[in-house]
Design an enzyme around this catalytic site. Structure first.
Site, PDB file in Angstrom:
ATOM      1  N   ASP A 182       0.842  -1.193   0.000  1.00  0.00           N
ATOM      2  CA  ASP A 182       0.000   0.000   0.000  1.00  0.00           C
ATOM      3  C   ASP A 182       0.884   1.252   0.000  1.00  0.00           C
ATOM      4  O   ASP A 182       1.590   1.522   0.971  1.00  0.00           O
ATOM      5  CB  ASP A 182      -0.914  -0.005   1.223  1.00  0.00           C
ATOM      6  CG  ASP A 182      -1.988   1.075   1.154  1.00  0.00           C
ATOM      7  OD1 ASP A 182      -1.962   1.892   0.201  1.00  0.00           O
ATOM      8  OD2 ASP A 182      -2.856   1.101   2.040  1.00  0.00           O
ATOM      9  N   HIS A 184      -0.496   4.275  -0.416  1.00  0.00           N
ATOM     10  CA  HIS A 184      -1.340   5.204   0.349  1.00  0.00           C
ATOM     11  C   HIS A 184      -1.359   6.625  -0.200  1.00  0.00           C
ATOM     12  O   HIS A 184      -1.582   7.589   0.543  1.00  0.00           O
ATOM     13  CB  HIS A 184      -0.899   5.219   1.814  1.00  0.00           C
ATOM     14  CG  HIS A 184      -2.043   5.254   2.788  1.00  0.00           C
ATOM     15  ND1 HIS A 184      -2.331   6.342   3.570  1.00  0.00           N
ATOM     16  CD2 HIS A 184      -2.971   4.310   3.094  1.00  0.00           C
ATOM     17  CE1 HIS A 184      -3.382   6.089   4.327  1.00  0.00           C
ATOM     18  NE2 HIS A 184      -3.789   4.852   4.060  1.00  0.00           N
ATOM     19  N   GLU A 208      -0.715  -0.618  -4.306  1.00  0.00           N
ATOM     20  CA  GLU A 208      -1.993   0.089  -4.176  1.00  0.00           C
ATOM     21  C   GLU A 208      -1.811   1.598  -4.068  1.00  0.00           C
ATOM     22  O   GLU A 208      -0.969   2.084  -3.320  1.00  0.00           O
ATOM     23  CB  GLU A 208      -2.714  -0.433  -2.922  1.00  0.00           C
ATOM     24  CG  GLU A 208      -4.034   0.259  -2.633  1.00  0.00           C
ATOM     25  CD  GLU A 208      -4.741  -0.361  -1.453  1.00  0.00           C
ATOM     26  OE1 GLU A 208      -5.297   0.380  -0.631  1.00  0.00           O
ATOM     27  OE2 GLU A 208      -4.732  -1.615  -1.349  1.00  0.00           O
ATOM     28  N   GLU A 234      -9.885   3.458  -4.080  1.00  0.00           N
ATOM     29  CA  GLU A 234     -10.591   3.652  -2.823  1.00  0.00           C
ATOM     30  C   GLU A 234     -11.116   5.070  -2.674  1.00  0.00           C
ATOM     31  O   GLU A 234     -12.039   5.317  -1.899  1.00  0.00           O
ATOM     32  CB  GLU A 234      -9.696   3.296  -1.641  1.00  0.00           C
ATOM     33  CG  GLU A 234      -8.518   4.222  -1.430  1.00  0.00           C
ATOM     34  CD  GLU A 234      -7.558   3.706  -0.385  1.00  0.00           C
ATOM     35  OE1 GLU A 234      -7.619   4.198   0.756  1.00  0.00           O
ATOM     36  OE2 GLU A 234      -6.759   2.801  -0.703  1.00  0.00           O
ATOM     37  N   ASP A 256     -14.862   1.177  -2.981  1.00  0.00           N
ATOM     38  CA  ASP A 256     -15.284   0.868  -1.616  1.00  0.00           C
ATOM     39  C   ASP A 256     -16.803   0.917  -1.561  1.00  0.00           C
ATOM     40  O   ASP A 256     -17.409   1.928  -1.910  1.00  0.00           O
ATOM     41  CB  ASP A 256     -14.681   1.883  -0.645  1.00  0.00           C
ATOM     42  CG  ASP A 256     -14.862   1.490   0.816  1.00  0.00           C
ATOM     43  OD1 ASP A 256     -16.015   1.211   1.203  1.00  0.00           O
ATOM     44  OD2 ASP A 256     -13.869   1.484   1.553  1.00  0.00           O
ATOM     45  N   HIS A 283     -12.099  -2.357  -1.790  1.00  0.00           N
ATOM     46  CA  HIS A 283     -11.480  -1.751  -0.614  1.00  0.00           C
ATOM     47  C   HIS A 283     -12.454  -1.882   0.550  1.00  0.00           C
ATOM     48  O   HIS A 283     -13.640  -1.609   0.413  1.00  0.00           O
ATOM     49  CB  HIS A 283     -11.218  -0.278  -0.922  1.00  0.00           C
ATOM     50  CG  HIS A 283     -10.588   0.509   0.172  1.00  0.00           C
ATOM     51  ND1 HIS A 283     -11.306   1.356   0.983  1.00  0.00           N
ATOM     52  CD2 HIS A 283      -9.304   0.604   0.575  1.00  0.00           C
ATOM     53  CE1 HIS A 283     -10.493   1.941   1.829  1.00  0.00           C
ATOM     54  NE2 HIS A 283      -9.273   1.507   1.616  1.00  0.00           N
TER      55      HIS A 283
END
Length: 380
Positions: A182, A184, A208, A234, A256, A283
């Site tokens: 991730d 982020h 990700e 996400e 998500d 997600h």
């Protein structure tokens, strides 16, 4: 059947639950939340529910269209998340009224079990490796973790680049599990293009969110710079947000279900992704209702790959994934998979007593604010 009322429950660790009631005694549950802005989403839910008073909850698509498009101003995380939780609750009601899981209403299951991954944590490569071994010992075949312990500058130093690679190397050497890394949204386009090729030898399943959503147009540059499969989504809230991202060559779409328009819209995003040879990996670092809704999509979606879930994630202090369920066995993870839920609606039974007790305490969770060494704001 008519909608007769609703209630909202702000519960630890950082979740917001919604219960929608009907005059026939059938209630549905949803999870409308923006992490760190739960109170704001709750206000939006109340506004949207004004238009549903006395309506037939089974007209899910009609209600989705009105909530999403009936206002002059549309979209964004707050409105889309409020809509998402209501949509989940309406599908839950419809499935319960008909006595079938929601995935049966989406065309029926295309698999008997869905693969899941779990989070590992650690401030050092050694701690990450230790947690990875523990999760593999618990039966998980895929893990995900943050690529860096703290914030990164736009152009990371040689030491910072090596630190990212060291974390991935440690996990790969510790386990044969699939690895999700991730990023982020902490990486610039230039940084992602520099770092990701260094991770290729460790064969991560995906990297990700290498870029912030506002730089989605540059994802093609990142994709072309590496063989590491890129995952994102996400912080994309509709099929229109995904429309320009899917052709960039990403491998995984990660909408998500509590942010991107609920079951109704995530199902459509998945179909759009399939047309671009992109797999679905929803997600879901959230609560049990969001996970249940995600799995309903997963079991009815051909291009589904793997499902995130939050059991034991670092955010879950004060409550965890299974604490608000009457029967936690519905989320029994075995050999890295979860079986298709057989119960009607979302397939879970919410422990309303536990929810009400937790809602009396509530929460005021906010995401941390990170700073660079010079004091300027950093991406969390």
């Amino acid at each position: 059947m008519k909608i007769s009322g609703f209630e909202l429950f702000l519960v630890a660790p950082r979740w917001l639950f919604l219960r929608v009631d009907t005059d026939e005694g059938v209630s549905g549950w949803g999870e409308p939340v923006v992490e760190g802005r739960a109170e704001t989403v709750a206000a939006c839910v109340r506004t949207l529910m004004e238009g549903l008073a006395g309506a037939d909850p089974r007209r899910v698509e009609e209600h989705w269209q009105v909530m999403a498009k009936g206002g002059f101003y549309r979209g964004g995380p707050v409105l889309s998340s409020a809509l998402s939780g209501i949509d989940q609750a309406l599908w839950d009601i419809k499935g319960k009224a008909l006595g079938v899981p929601v995935y049966e209403l989406l065309g029926g299951p295309v698999r008997e079990r869905a693969r899941v991954y779990t989070w590992i944590s650690g401030s050092s490569p050694e701690e990450l490796a230790e947690d990875a071994r523990a999760k593999a010992g618990a039966g998980f075949t895929a893990v995900k973790f943050l690529a860096c312990e703290g914030p990164l500058p736009a152009l990371p130093s040689a030491a910072e680049v090596r630190a990212v690679a060291a974390r991935v190397q440690a996990v790969r050497q510790a386990v044969e599990s699939d690895i999700g890394v991730d990023l982020h949204g902490r990486f610039s386009t230039a940084a992602a293009r520099r770092v990701l090729p260094l991770l290729e030898e460790y064969l991560p399943l995906f990297a990700e969110e290498p870029l912030l959503p506002e730089f989605s147009r540059d994802l093609g540059l990142v994709v072309r710079s590496t063989s590491v499969p890129i995952a994102t989504g996400e912080r994309l809230y509709s099929r229109w947000d995904f429309r320009d991202v899917l052709p960039t060559g990403i491998a995984l779409a990660q909408p998500d279900v509590s942010h991107a328009g609920g079951i109704s819209e995530v199902r459509r995003i998945a179909a759009l992704a399939e047309a671009h040879d992109v797999a679905l990996a929803p997600h879901c670092p959230l609560g049990p209702i969001a996970l249940a809704a995600s799995l309903q999509v997963a079991f009815a979606t051909p291009n589904f790959l793997i499902q995130e879930q939050s059991l034991g994630i670092g955010y879950n202090t004060g409550a965890d994934l299974l604490d608000y369920l009457l029967d936690p066995a519905v989320f029994a993870f075995r050999d890295g998979f979860v079986a298709a839920p057989s119960g009607p609606g979302l397939g879970i039974e919410v422990d309303e007593r536990a929810v009400r007790q937790a809602a009396r305490r509530g929460h005021t969770w906010r995401n941390p604010i990170l700073r660079h060494p010079d004091g300027s704001l950093a991406e969390w």
